[in-house]
Design an enzyme around this catalytic site. Sequence first.
Site, short mmCIF file in Angstrom:
data_model
loop_
_atom_site.label_atom_id
_atom_site.label_comp_id
_atom_site.label_asym_id
_atom_site.label_seq_id
_atom_site.Cartn_x
_atom_site.Cartn_y
_atom_site.Cartn_z
CB ALA A 1 -0.76 -0.01 1.24
CE LYS A 2 -2.19 5.22 -3.24
NZ LYS A 2 -3.25 6.18 -3.72
#
Length: 278
Positions: free
Chosen positions: A249-250
């Site tokens: 995930a970012k």
Amino acid sequence: MIVTRFAPSPTGFLHLGHALAAWVAYDWAKQHGGTMLLRFEDIDVTRVRPEFYPAIEEDLRWLGIEWEGTPWRQLDRTEAYQSALERLCEMNVVYPCFCTRKEIAQMAHAPQMGDGMEAMIYPGICRELPHVERESRMMRGERWCWRLDSAKAGAMCGNISWQDHRCGVQDLDPSSLGDVIIARKDIGVSYHLAVVVDDAAQNVNWVTRGEDLLSSTHIHVMLQRLLQLPHPQYWHHPLVCDEEGKRLAKRHDALSLRQMRASGVSAHEVLRHMTAHL
Ligand code: GLU
């Protein structure tokens, strides 16, 4: 004709997880002579940054992923969301909730699975507030959001089981998801409402996305029934995980496609690596 879509939020560079989602949507449409649309889910203006719109398009082109037409931006669609919200208000399946995050955290039952947009199952504190109290708190300018009364909505919709292309029949008691946010006061909509309204408006008939959103789809199916919108086919694909099995995930500093490209990784290698997750 099959119409799919890739719906990233322009809040960061694309990483491998996005690339897989985009690839599934693109490849499925292409295999069937259909089209893929690109839609920017940019309603959370506190996190959106303008430079990520072109950056996402550039990264997709680098991967060889093409889309049909001009990408939609959800920020241009507020009137459509507003009229959907008004219909839900008329049906009396949404209610104003004045709770702060802190209040909810103290009373919430358990972490909410899946959608990542709301961390907890809302315990229904404002569900039964008297009408006069709602009115006066709204008039006083207290912050509120609209929540879907999931038990009431579930009763109106009847059986909401649906079929996922990969995960099979999905059956769930809607009230187990809690009363999710349908519209935030500041942005007038939430992910759940926007995605349902837009998929219908864009005639998307195959929704392909990561399995982290599987439980959210129950909410979307309910909203489709309530708003009398078509029900697309669903395909929730596996997520790309790191070596420890943790989802990319970012916010976890996932390796962006940018970084990989800068370090000499080819688009072909990226595609090979991520499709191994399917
Ligand atoms: N914007 C969501 C994401 O980036 C995708 C939601 C969807 O495909 O419905 O994970």
